[in-house]
Design an enzyme around this catalytic site. Structure first.
Site, PDB file in Angstrom:
ATOM      1  N   SER A 212      13.943 -32.416   3.575  1.00 44.20           N
ATOM      2  CA  SER A 212      14.440 -33.580   4.312  1.00 44.20           C
ATOM      3  C   SER A 212      15.213 -34.527   3.372  1.00 44.20           C
ATOM      4  CB  SER A 212      13.279 -34.267   5.027  1.00 44.20           C
ATOM      5  OG  SER A 212      13.729 -35.174   6.003  1.00 44.20           O
TER       6      SER A 212
ATOM      7  N   ASP B 158      15.533 -29.631  15.378  1.00 49.10           N
ATOM      8  CA  ASP B 158      15.562 -30.634  14.315  1.00 49.10           C
ATOM      9  C   ASP B 158      16.920 -31.305  14.342  1.00 49.10           C
ATOM     10  OD1 ASP B 158      15.374 -32.153  12.008  1.00 49.10           O
ATOM     11  OD2 ASP B 158      15.072 -30.452  10.659  1.00 49.10           O
TER      12      ASP B 158
ATOM     13  N   HIS C  25      11.288 -30.262  12.803  1.00 48.31           N
ATOM     14  CA  HIS C  25      11.346 -30.884  11.485  1.00 48.31           C
ATOM     15  C   HIS C  25       9.935 -31.018  10.905  1.00 48.31           C
ATOM     16  CE1 HIS C  25      13.373 -33.153   8.363  1.00 48.31           C
ATOM     17  NE2 HIS C  25      12.356 -34.001   8.382  1.00 48.31           N
TER      18      HIS C  25
END
Length: 309
Positions: free
Chosen positions: A153, A248, A278
Site C-alpha cells: 500500500s 481494491d 485491499h
C-alpha cells in the site's frame, strides 16, 4: 468475480459493529485502531531485535527479523497505513511470514508518520533505512547478501520510490522489489476508485484523507517521489513483483505501473488476486487469500534470488 466468502464474512462482521471509518475518528484513535493487528502466524523467526537509526533530522526504528538458519537475502519492508497509520510492530506477523517462508532477513521500517512528518520525510526515512540496511545487514559470514525492497500500500509507494532513487544513483544495488497493492499515482478519479465494488476496507474517501495528511499540496503530488508511476523513465529498475487485489481502489494504478515497467524493459511478474480486497496479505491466518498470496511471494522471491546468483 465477487469478493470471496471469507473476505465477505469479515466485511459483514465489521459492518455489523457499525464502527466509524478510520477517517471519521480523531487521528490518535484511528492510529490506535489501526495498530491492533488481526494477523496471526504459526511460523517463527530465530531473533527479533529493534534498533533506532538516525535520519537527516530525527531518528526512527527498524525491527529486524532473522530467520532460522543462514539468511539468503535482506528484504527491507515498508508497512502500509496511508503514510499516517500503523507500525512495524503491527506488521510483525507479516514480516515473520516473509522471513520464515523465504529464509530472508526482514527489516521492518518504522518510518515517521504524516501529518506530523509529511512528505518528503517518510521518503527520506525509507531511503535512510535502505542505505543503513545495505551497510549493516547485508554482510553475513564475509559474504554479501542480495538486497531487496518491499512494501504494501503506502509502503509499496515508498518501496517504489527508493528503488527508483537507488537505480538513478547507482547504489545501493537491488536484486528486486516486491510491491503489494502499491500506491503509485495521485489520481483519485480512476475507474477503480469510483467503482462501488471497491469501497471496502480501503475506499476513495480513505485515500483522500491519507493524501491530505501526507501531501496537502495537490500539485506537488505529481512529483515522482510522491507518485512513482509518473516518473519519466523506469528503465534499469530491478526485477519486480507486483501484487494487486481485484476489489481494491489501488488495483488499477498498480497494474498500470507494472505495465510501464514492462514497457521499459524491466522483468516484471504481476498477479491480480481475484476475489480479494485491499490488505488481504496482512490478514495472515485470517483470510485464506493471504496464505495464497504468501505462497506466491515465496515462489517469486525464490525466483528473484536464483536469478541474482
Amino acid at each position: 468475480m465477487t469478493l470471496d466468502a471469507a473476505s465477505q464474512a469479515l466485511i459483514d462482521q465489521i459492518a455489523a459493529r457499525a464502527a466509524p471509518r478510520l477517517y471519521e475518528l480523531p487521528l490518535d484513535q484511528a492510529r490506535a485502531a489501526a495498530g491492533v493487528s488481526m494477523a496471526r502466524t504459526e511460523r517463527s523467526v530465530a531473533e527479533v531485535s529493534d534498533v533506532t537509526i538516525d535520519g537527516p533530522d530525527g531518528g526512527f526504528g527498524i525491527r529486524v527479523l532473522r530467520p532460522h538458519g543462514r539468511s539468503r537475502a535482506v528484504i527491507v519492508h515498508y508497512h502500509g497505513g496511508g503514510w499516517a497509520l500503523s507500525s512495524a510492530a503491527a506488521f510483525t506477523a507479516f514480516g515473520t511470514e516473509v522471513a520464515a517462508r523465504t529464509n530472508c532477513l526482514v527489516a521492518l521500517v518504522d518510518y515517521r508518520l504524516a501529518p506530523e512528518h509529511a512528505f518528503p520525510v517518510p521518503v527520506e526515512d525509507a531511503w535512510t533505512a535502505l542505505r543503513w540496511a545495505a551497510e549493516h545487514l547485508t554482510v553475513d559470514s564475509g559474504q554479501r547478501l542480495p538486497l531487496l525492497v518491499s512494501g504494501d500500500s503506502a509502503g509499496g509507494n515508498l518501496a517504489a520510490v527508493v528503488a527508483q532513487r537507488a537505480t538513478r544513483r547507482g547504489a545501493p544495488p537491488l536484486a528486486g522489489q516486491l510491491l503489494c497493492y502499491p500506491v503509485t499515482d495521485c489520481d483519485l478519479d480512476r475507474d477503480g476508485y469510483l467503482d462501488p465494488a471497491n469501497q471496502l476496507l480501503l475506499d476513495r474517501a480513505s485515500m483522500e484523507w491519507f493524501w491530505s495528511m501526507y501531501l496537502p499540496d495537490v500539485a506537488l503530488r505529481r512529483d515522482p517521489e510522491a507518485s512513482p508511476g509518473r516518473a519519466p523513465d523506469l528503465s534499469g529498475l530491478p526485477p519486480t513483483v507486483v501484487i494487486t487485489a481485484e476489489h481494491d481502489v489501488l488495483a488499477e494504478e498498480g497494474e498500470a505501473y507494472a505495465d510501464r515497467l514492462r514497457d521499459a524493459g524491466v522483468r516484471v511478474t504481476h498477479r491480480r488476486f481475484e476475489g480479494q480486497m485491499h490488505s488481504f496479505l496482512s490478514m495472515v491466518g485470517v483470510l485464506p487469500g493471504s496464505a495464497a498470496g504468501f505462497d506466491f511471494i515465496e515462489r517469486e522471491v525464490d525466483a528473484m534470488l536464483r536469478n541474482a546468483l
